[in-house]
Design a protein around this motif. Sequence first.
Motif, PDB file in Angstrom:
ATOM      1  N   VAL A   1     -22.027 101.570  65.387  1.00  0.00           N
ATOM      2  CA  VAL A   1     -22.446 102.685  65.748  1.00  0.00           C
ATOM      3  C   VAL A   1     -23.131 101.751  66.710  1.00  0.00           C
ATOM      4  O   VAL A   1     -24.365 101.508  66.374  1.00  0.00           O
ATOM      5  CB  VAL A   1     -23.375 103.024  64.329  1.00  0.00           C
ATOM      6  N   GLY A   2     -23.135 102.529  67.989  1.00  0.00           N
ATOM      7  CA  GLY A   2     -23.655 101.740  69.250  1.00  0.00           C
ATOM      8  C   GLY A   2     -24.260 103.053  70.024  1.00  0.00           C
ATOM      9  O   GLY A   2     -23.287 103.355  69.480  1.00  0.00           O
ATOM     10  N   ASN A   3     -25.631 103.132  70.283  1.00  0.00           N
ATOM     11  CA  ASN A   3     -26.219 103.542  71.229  1.00  0.00           C
ATOM     12  C   ASN A   3     -26.163 102.915  71.951  1.00  0.00           C
ATOM     13  O   ASN A   3     -26.831 102.042  72.237  1.00  0.00           O
ATOM     14  CB  ASN A   3     -27.877 104.331  70.492  1.00  0.00           C
ATOM     15  N   SER A   4     -26.207 103.929  73.491  1.00  0.00           N
ATOM     16  CA  SER A   4     -25.953 103.174  74.862  1.00  0.00           C
ATOM     17  C   SER A   4     -25.957 102.052  75.199  1.00  0.00           C
ATOM     18  O   SER A   4     -24.122 101.540  74.419  1.00  0.00           O
ATOM     19  CB  SER A   4     -27.772 103.014  75.017  1.00  0.00           C
ATOM     20  N   ALA A   5     -26.306 100.702  75.135  1.00  0.00           N
ATOM     21  CA  ALA A   5     -25.851  98.844  75.293  1.00  0.00           C
ATOM     22  C   ALA A   5     -25.463  98.766  73.732  1.00  0.00           C
ATOM     23  O   ALA A   5     -24.467  97.832  74.204  1.00  0.00           O
ATOM     24  CB  ALA A   5     -27.128  98.511  76.291  1.00  0.00           C
ATOM     25  N   GLY A   6     -26.022  99.541  73.088  1.00  0.00           N
ATOM     26  CA  GLY A   6     -25.543  98.979  71.858  1.00  0.00           C
ATOM     27  C   GLY A   6     -23.973  99.652  71.604  1.00  0.00           C
ATOM     28  O   GLY A   6     -23.132  98.837  70.514  1.00  0.00           O
ATOM     29  N   GLY A   7     -23.448 100.405  72.359  1.00  0.00           N
ATOM     30  CA  GLY A   7     -21.866 100.942  72.761  1.00  0.00           C
ATOM     31  C   GLY A   7     -21.405 100.137  73.141  1.00  0.00           C
ATOM     32  O   GLY A   7     -20.245 100.011  72.836  1.00  0.00           O
TER      33      GLY A   7
END
Length: 336
Positions: A158-164
């Motif tokens: 589950v990633g947001n922004s650069a985590g995506g």
Amino acid sequence: MWRFLLRALLVLVFALILLALVGPLLIDPNPAKEQSPARIEPSAATYAFVTIPVSGTPGLRAHYRDSTDPRRDDFDPLGQRIFLLLHGFTFNLSTWDPMFPFFAREGRTIAYDQLPYGLSEKPLPAGLKGDNPYAKASAVEQLLALMDALEIPEAVLVGNSAGGTLALEVARSAPDRVSALVLISPWVYATRPTFPAWLVSTPQMKRISLLLGRYLGEGMPLLDLSYADPERISDTRRELAASHSWTPGWDLAWGALMNRSLIDAVTVSESLADITQPTLVIAGARDRIVEMADSARAANALPNAEFAVLPECGHVPHEECPDLVRAVIADWLRHL
């Protein structure tokens, strides 16, 4: 008259060149002191640490939160899935606080501070023998090393922004370790400037990177930009977002990270067709960092993706609109 103007122009050009060469060297290279939060006891925001193998190091300490750790959390998961939560650029694991109980009830859930964010170790590349720990490939290596250390054979990333972006890179390079993906405003098509390695390695560019790291880390301007309505950001949230500053010298590590980011371009969009895991892409309708159209484009390029748009939400809807995010993910998980 023309000779005078020519001389004046040459003097101006020389002055500008001199300023470009010398000016950055005036930036103070000494590490910043740690900052003490006003409302939060740092120990209350500290979970657990694990040392992971990283090329060219004796191992680096990563700070993580595990829903199965009885010392801090007491969740009774309903399912067998494992969720690994990946924060975005300049953020840390606290970004998942509103969502953590939801995922923890679905299955074992881990959130961690990617190096050098939050309370994880903040190495300086100059003191290491191997690859730069802030290179794109190293971030993938570190995530997989963390999974090995915590005995996670496979996870929903589950990633947001650069985590995506990181989640997609791992799904591409180690597909057997990723069962599914939840991408919240993923950084896929948005571009940032890159420069030749020889230029980035100059003392001037390193000092400029340090200045940029301090700017982004001291006031956390991306936190405000990530909300559709910054008034929704609490004082406690602001302090948790700046937990990296509780460590002395954090700015030197952030400067090293910023410096390396000037080399690595975001190229994951070229491989989306090869990422076949079930994927849910979520976008905030009022995202000011990654345009909603870019998230829709990424969802369309992924072979097995669904797309959801959340009204009145910005770049971090899991923080700003957690109820909406929980509802969308819960419905998707029921059909996974």
